[in-house]
Write a protein that holds these residues in place. Structure first.
Motif, PDB file in Angstrom:
ATOM      1  N   VAL A 301      -9.155 -57.667  59.360  1.00 12.05           N
ATOM      2  CA  VAL A 301      -9.124 -57.926  57.600  1.00 12.05           C
ATOM      3  C   VAL A 301      -8.197 -58.840  57.317  1.00 12.05           C
ATOM      4  CG1 VAL A 301      -9.807 -58.074  54.963  1.00 12.05           C
ATOM      5  CG2 VAL A 301     -10.814 -56.332  56.958  1.00 12.05           C
ATOM      6  N   THR A 302      -8.457 -60.390  56.936  1.00 10.41           N
ATOM      7  CA  THR A 302      -7.047 -61.151  56.273  1.00 10.41           C
ATOM      8  C   THR A 302      -7.273 -61.156  54.862  1.00 10.41           C
ATOM      9  OG1 THR A 302      -8.349 -63.205  56.359  1.00 10.41           O
ATOM     10  CG2 THR A 302      -6.884 -62.279  58.148  1.00 10.41           C
ATOM     11  N   GLY A 303      -5.966 -61.196  53.844  1.00  8.77           N
ATOM     12  CA  GLY A 303      -6.010 -61.962  52.556  1.00  8.77           C
ATOM     13  C   GLY A 303      -5.520 -63.147  52.811  1.00  8.77           C
ATOM     14  N   ALA A 304      -4.642 -63.283  51.400  1.00  6.33           N
ATOM     15  CA  ALA A 304      -3.962 -64.446  51.782  1.00  6.33           C
ATOM     16  C   ALA A 304      -3.157 -64.952  53.200  1.00  6.33           C
ATOM     17  CB  ALA A 304      -3.513 -64.933  50.231  1.00  6.33           C
ATOM     18  N   SER A 305      -2.564 -64.035  53.109  1.00  9.13           N
ATOM     19  CA  SER A 305      -1.039 -63.378  54.615  1.00  9.13           C
ATOM     20  C   SER A 305       0.120 -64.060  53.457  1.00  9.13           C
ATOM     21  CB  SER A 305      -1.429 -64.426  55.400  1.00  9.13           C
ATOM     22  OG  SER A 305      -0.577 -64.455  56.096  1.00  9.13           O
ATOM     23  N   THR A 306       0.630 -65.240  53.128  1.00  8.11           N
ATOM     24  CA  THR A 306       1.345 -65.990  52.123  1.00  8.11           C
ATOM     25  C   THR A 306       1.232 -66.421  51.140  1.00  8.11           C
ATOM     26  OG1 THR A 306       3.724 -66.931  53.033  1.00  8.11           O
ATOM     27  CG2 THR A 306       1.377 -67.719  53.821  1.00  8.11           C
ATOM     28  N   ASP A 308       3.211 -69.005  50.544  1.00  7.42           N
ATOM     29  CA  ASP A 308       3.990 -71.012  51.081  1.00  7.42           C
ATOM     30  C   ASP A 308       2.440 -71.200  51.588  1.00  7.42           C
ATOM     31  OD1 ASP A 308       5.439 -72.512  52.981  1.00  7.42           O
ATOM     32  OD2 ASP A 308       7.171 -71.911  51.507  1.00  7.42           O
ATOM     33  N   SER A 309       2.105 -72.373  50.573  1.00 11.56           N
ATOM     34  CA  SER A 309       0.641 -73.167  50.756  1.00 11.56           C
ATOM     35  C   SER A 309       1.133 -74.069  52.463  1.00 11.56           C
ATOM     36  CB  SER A 309       0.510 -73.899  50.132  1.00 11.56           C
ATOM     37  OG  SER A 309       1.617 -74.950  49.311  1.00 11.56           O
ATOM     38  N   ALA A 310       2.550 -73.755  52.655  1.00 14.43           N
ATOM     39  CA  ALA A 310       2.186 -75.022  54.399  1.00 14.43           C
ATOM     40  C   ALA A 310       2.760 -73.711  55.278  1.00 14.43           C
ATOM     41  CB  ALA A 310       4.015 -75.078  53.520  1.00 14.43           C
ATOM     42  N   GLU A 311       3.246 -72.413  55.043  1.00 13.15           N
ATOM     43  CA  GLU A 311       3.372 -71.612  55.653  1.00 13.15           C
ATOM     44  C   GLU A 311       1.460 -71.108  56.354  1.00 13.15           C
ATOM     45  OE1 GLU A 311       4.724 -67.151  56.507  1.00 13.15           O
ATOM     46  OE2 GLU A 311       5.926 -68.814  55.259  1.00 13.15           O
ATOM     47  N   ARG A 312       0.658 -71.173  55.324  1.00 11.96           N
ATOM     48  CA  ARG A 312      -0.914 -70.926  55.027  1.00 11.96           C
ATOM     49  C   ARG A 312      -1.071 -72.113  55.982  1.00 11.96           C
ATOM     50  NH1 ARG A 312      -3.907 -69.318  49.794  1.00 11.96           N
ATOM     51  NH2 ARG A 312      -1.461 -68.291  49.841  1.00 11.96           N
ATOM     52  N   ALA A 313      -0.878 -73.424  56.094  1.00 15.27           N
ATOM     53  CA  ALA A 313      -1.338 -74.128  56.970  1.00 15.27           C
ATOM     54  C   ALA A 313      -1.062 -74.201  57.548  1.00 15.27           C
ATOM     55  CB  ALA A 313      -1.184 -75.413  55.912  1.00 15.27           C
ATOM     56  N   THR A 314       0.102 -73.949  58.860  1.00 15.47           N
ATOM     57  CA  THR A 314       0.410 -74.114  59.326  1.00 15.47           C
ATOM     58  C   THR A 314      -0.352 -72.951  60.187  1.00 15.47           C
ATOM     59  OG1 THR A 314       2.457 -74.637  59.081  1.00 15.47           O
ATOM     60  CG2 THR A 314       2.566 -73.238  61.261  1.00 15.47           C
ATOM     61  N   LEU A 315      -0.576 -71.535  59.370  1.00 18.96           N
ATOM     62  CA  LEU A 315      -1.362 -70.359  60.254  1.00 18.96           C
ATOM     63  C   LEU A 315      -3.097 -70.967  60.038  1.00 18.96           C
ATOM     64  CD1 LEU A 315      -1.221 -66.968  58.524  1.00 18.96           C
ATOM     65  CD2 LEU A 315      -0.877 -67.380  60.876  1.00 18.96           C
ATOM     66  N   ARG A 316      -3.273 -71.687  59.683  1.00 23.18           N
ATOM     67  CA  ARG A 316      -5.020 -72.041  59.495  1.00 23.18           C
ATOM     68  C   ARG A 316      -4.663 -73.010  61.051  1.00 23.18           C
ATOM     69  NH1 ARG A 316      -8.814 -72.207  55.926  1.00 23.18           N
ATOM     70  NH2 ARG A 316      -8.140 -71.718  53.702  1.00 23.18           N
ATOM     71  N   THR A 317      -3.946 -74.156  61.216  1.00 28.28           N
ATOM     72  CA  THR A 317      -3.941 -74.318  62.645  1.00 28.28           C
ATOM     73  C   THR A 317      -4.628 -73.450  64.009  1.00 28.28           C
ATOM     74  OG1 THR A 317      -1.863 -74.565  62.895  1.00 28.28           O
ATOM     75  CG2 THR A 317      -3.125 -75.926  61.946  1.00 28.28           C
ATOM     76  N   THR A 318      -4.492 -72.664  63.708  1.00 30.93           N
ATOM     77  CA  THR A 318      -4.295 -71.398  64.597  1.00 30.93           C
ATOM     78  C   THR A 318      -5.807 -70.726  64.564  1.00 30.93           C
ATOM     79  OG1 THR A 318      -3.944 -69.248  63.486  1.00 30.93           O
ATOM     80  CG2 THR A 318      -2.143 -70.730  64.811  1.00 30.93           C
ATOM     81  N   MET A 368       5.427 -61.103  43.878  1.00 33.83           N
ATOM     82  CA  MET A 368       4.328 -60.712  44.946  1.00 33.83           C
ATOM     83  C   MET A 368       3.167 -60.435  44.773  1.00 33.83           C
ATOM     84  SD  MET A 368       6.053 -60.288  48.765  1.00 33.83           S
ATOM     85  CE  MET A 368       6.813 -58.763  47.905  1.00 33.83           C
ATOM     86  N   ILE A 369       3.198 -59.406  43.653  1.00 35.53           N
ATOM     87  CA  ILE A 369       2.192 -58.630  43.265  1.00 35.53           C
ATOM     88  C   ILE A 369       1.095 -59.812  42.174  1.00 35.53           C
ATOM     89  CG2 ILE A 369       1.417 -56.716  41.599  1.00 35.53           C
ATOM     90  CD1 ILE A 369       2.936 -54.502  42.638  1.00 35.53           C
ATOM     91  N   VAL A 370       2.102 -59.745  41.589  1.00 42.56           N
ATOM     92  CA  VAL A 370       1.236 -61.237  40.178  1.00 42.56           C
ATOM     93  C   VAL A 370       0.786 -62.384  40.676  1.00 42.56           C
ATOM     94  CG1 VAL A 370       1.998 -62.519  38.896  1.00 42.56           C
ATOM     95  CG2 VAL A 370       2.778 -60.140  38.522  1.00 42.56           C
ATOM     96  N   ALA A 371       1.526 -62.674  42.417  1.00 43.28           N
ATOM     97  CA  ALA A 371       0.974 -63.493  43.183  1.00 43.28           C
ATOM     98  C   ALA A 371      -0.548 -63.644  43.728  1.00 43.28           C
ATOM     99  CB  ALA A 371       1.847 -63.956  43.871  1.00 43.28           C
ATOM    100  N   ALA A 372      -0.760 -62.096  44.061  1.00 41.95           N
ATOM    101  CA  ALA A 372      -1.596 -61.286  44.740  1.00 41.95           C
ATOM    102  C   ALA A 372      -2.993 -61.552  43.876  1.00 41.95           C
ATOM    103  CB  ALA A 372      -1.546 -59.786  45.379  1.00 41.95           C
ATOM    104  N   LEU A 373      -2.478 -61.052  42.960  1.00 46.54           N
ATOM    105  CA  LEU A 373      -4.100 -60.614  41.378  1.00 46.54           C
ATOM    106  C   LEU A 373      -4.367 -62.167  41.180  1.00 46.54           C
ATOM    107  CD1 LEU A 373      -2.176 -57.825  39.200  1.00 46.54           C
ATOM    108  CD2 LEU A 373      -4.405 -57.367  40.715  1.00 46.54           C
ATOM    109  N   SER A 374      -3.224 -62.875  40.773  1.00 42.05           N
ATOM    110  CA  SER A 374      -3.621 -64.574  40.165  1.00 42.05           C
ATOM    111  C   SER A 374      -4.303 -65.141  41.307  1.00 42.05           C
ATOM    112  CB  SER A 374      -2.296 -65.362  40.414  1.00 42.05           C
ATOM    113  OG  SER A 374      -1.397 -64.784  39.323  1.00 42.05           O
ATOM    114  N   GLU A 375      -4.029 -65.021  43.308  1.00 42.10           N
ATOM    115  CA  GLU A 375      -5.102 -65.313  44.003  1.00 42.10           C
ATOM    116  C   GLU A 375      -6.025 -64.692  43.742  1.00 42.10           C
ATOM    117  OE1 GLU A 375      -6.108 -67.658  47.032  1.00 42.10           O
ATOM    118  OE2 GLU A 375      -3.701 -67.734  46.294  1.00 42.10           O
ATOM    119  N   ASN A 376      -6.661 -63.918  43.122  1.00 40.33           N
ATOM    120  CA  ASN A 376      -7.890 -63.539  43.335  1.00 40.33           C
ATOM    121  C   ASN A 376      -8.462 -63.659  41.946  1.00 40.33           C
ATOM    122  OD1 ASN A 376      -8.703 -60.949  46.493  1.00 40.33           O
ATOM    123  ND2 ASN A 376      -6.443 -60.953  45.580  1.00 40.33           N
ATOM    124  N   VAL A 377      -7.623 -63.379  40.901  1.00 42.21           N
ATOM    125  CA  VAL A 377      -8.671 -63.741  39.010  1.00 42.21           C
ATOM    126  C   VAL A 377      -8.684 -64.798  39.290  1.00 42.21           C
ATOM    127  CG1 VAL A 377      -8.127 -63.144  36.954  1.00 42.21           C
ATOM    128  CG2 VAL A 377      -7.644 -61.486  38.509  1.00 42.21           C
TER     129      VAL A 377
END
Length: 593
Positions: A301-306, A308-318, A368-377
């Protein structure tokens, strides 16, 4: 005269009604609504059974084990009534209760014209022939998406109303000590003619299960502000439903203890049965989250993972996808299966955050906790529109243009944009408000250049499970791309090339070609390097440096090809020297330029 004028729809009411129905016109929206309601309809009987365990040894004022099965029977009964209610509300545009997912200052603002008034339909074999009798044309057709949403909710309200009635019938009967035929008689009489106070409870439970229950004082205050200001409605078109979804999910986690209603239930203010039910909600929700956290640790299962938007974009290329379940080489998104999706997302994010704690980055924990909640909210509640507006005002150069483009795109109905995406699954490069409109029109979207990733590949929608236009479960597949995999392993945040070369703005077509040449050139170079035996002997820091330099050099070379006028002769000579020096340093490029 005053009364007539007060009831008259304003132009702004008509425009907002048309716009909101355009937002709801995508078939996928209605599938998501039905999916959420279906999950809830079966989720609540499961909680009921868990709640029965907490009060198993009490004599009364408790939840009984039989209620869960009674609820299932009530759901089947409610489905029959629900179909009739759904058809009636779709035809009359009048709901059975005031709670609706569509929030408007005035309903049915756009008028309709009656043609062939009083004429009856022609019938063939006793079956009416469509469009042969009286016709009503105008707002009635424009409101089709809203009518469909209302009909769907009417069906599920009926299902949950009957479900709650059966549970209450069983509970009140057993509290009186009834059993056997006496209990069966009580249940039948109770369900057929429920006491007024219990009927209200069942209606409230149905609204709660379909996320149409009234908001608290703060929520109602926000609704009033938005209702009185049409511009605010554009920023936050929906408030009640997403807020209720957030509250529904949150009260099933330990975070629910921050909510006054949850604390009152746990203290027994609303009775011991309500206390048991609240304990069951938190216990079941927390158990599911713990299971998802375990699956996240195992990579299923995956969440936001990181963050950093650039790091996430790099992950998406996989081929990786956020907020998804991984089965084999495929990722299946769970994000739109609310409210369950929000629970899964928070569990996955917190599990991924724990990796940073293990790595000794405790100083980043709170962020990171605040960012994780924000991502979902932020992505699922009415906060999203206002937060995007605030970002646009705060950083107009960075977010203002994007905010305006996104708003402009909503001029085209969502249903039309889904057709455009079906015909052209390629993501298009949107740079103006007109581009945002074009990208959502079938046939016109192909006039825009494609969006390319950091390796120069065209970005394409991954589709969904089943028909793409209907499916809320988006899919992605691992790419087996050695360069992308290595960049992801190194946790590199590789940003896309700038849209300027030596201070000169590139046209969208130039930028697409620039991205293609630079990305593919970097991939070819790095693929040759990482496949060599020497690569595994380098420390990760050196590998990151090689990646960065290879990407930068290829962007400079691509810039000279796409916009040679931007470079002086001296600048070109320096790039060539740097490239030669890079080759000499590594010694095994095997690539000639």
């Amino acid at each position: 005269q005053f009364t007539r004028n007060a009831d008259k729809a304003k132009t702004s009411d008509m425009v907002l009604e048309a716009w909101i129905n355009a937002l709801l016109s995508g078939p996928r929206t209605h599938v998501v609504n039905a999916l959420s309601n279906t999950i809830n309809s079966f989720w609540i009987p499961l909680e009921n059974t868990v709640a029965a365990g907490f009060g198993a040894f009490r004599r009364n004022d408790k939840v009984y084990f039989g209620e869960g099965f009674g609820r299932l029977f009530g759901m089947a009964q409610g489905a029959k009534d629900g179909l009739a209610l759904a058809v009636r509300s779709f035809r009359t545009e009048v709901p059975s209760s005031p709670g609706m997912k569509i929030e408007a200052r005035r309903y049915q603002s756009i008028p309709s014209v009656v043609l062939r008034e009083g004429r009856e339909n022609l019938k063939v074999g006793g079956v009416p022939v469509p469009l042969t009798g009286e016709l009503v044309i105008g707002g009635r057709q424009l409101r089709l998406p809203g009518r469909a949403l209302m009909a769907s909710d009417e069906f599920f309200k009926s299902v949950n109303y009957r479900s709650e009635l059966w549970a209450l019938a069983i509970r009140t009967g057993k509290d009186k000590g009834l059993s056997g035929d006496a209990l069966a008689t009580h249940i039948r009489q109770f369900v057929d003619s429920p006491p007024e106070n219990y009927a209200r409870k069942a209606h409230d439970a149905a609204a709660y299960a379909t996320f149409t229950n009234p908001l608290g004082s703060s929520g109602r205050a926000v609704q009033r502000i938005v209702s009185n200001h049409p511009t605010a409605r554009v920023i936050a078109p929906f408030i009640r439903t997403p807020t209720n979804i957030f509250k529904f999910a949150t009260e099933r986690t330990p975070l629910g203890l921050l909510m006054r209603g949850v604390r009152e239930n746990l203290k027994g203010v609303n009775g011991r049965a309500a206390r048991d039910t609240q304990m069951a909600r938190i216990a079941l929700g927390s158990t599911i989250m713990a299971g998802i956290a375990t699956l996240t640790f195992e990579g299923h299962v995956t969440g936001a993972s990181t963050l950093d938007s650039a790091e996430r974009a790099t992950l998406r290329t996989t081929g990786w996808a956020p907020y998804s379940v991984k089965i084999g080489e495929n990722y299946y998104s769970y994000k739109r299966s609310e409210p369950l999706g929000m629970l899964l997302g928070m569990a996955a994010d917190f599990a991924e955050i724990s990796k940073y704690i293990a790595a000794g980055e405790r100083d980043r924990l709170a962020t990171m906790i605040v960012a994780a909640l924000s991502e979902n909210v932020m992505s699922d509640t009415w906060v999203r529109g206002p937060s995007e507006l605030l970002e646009a005002v705060k950083e107009p150069e960075r977010h203002g243009k994007w905010f305006i483009q996104k708003l402009a795109g909503t001029v085209i109905p969502t249903g039309v944009s889904h057709v455009a995406q079906e015909m052209d699954p390629v993501w298009r490069d949107v740079q103006t408000a007109l581009d945002a409109i074009k990208a959502r029109i079938p046939g016109k979207s192909r006039e825009l250049p494609p969006v390319r990733n950091i390796w120069g590949e065209v970005e394409v929608s991954g589709g969904g499970v089943g028909p793409d236009m209907l499916s809320p479960i988006f899919t992605s597949r691992e790419q087996n791309n050695p360069v992308a995999d290595e960049a992801a392993r190194l946790k590199m945040g590789i940003r896309k090339p700038p849209r300027k070369i030596q201070g000169i703005d590139l046209t969208p077509e130039q930028y697409s070609e620039y991205s293609r040449v630079a990305g593919q050139g970097a991939w070819d170079m790095l693929n040759g390097i990482i496949s060599s035996p020497q690569w595994r002997d380098f420390p990760d820091g050196v590998k990151e440096d090689i990646f960065n330099r290879a990407i930068q050099f290829n962007r400079e070379l691509a810039g000279m090809k796409v916009a040679p006028e931007a470079y002086t002769e001296a600048a070109m000579a320096k790039i060539v020297r740097d490239l030669q020096m890079f080759g000499l340093e590594t010694g095994f490029l095997g690539v000639e330029r």
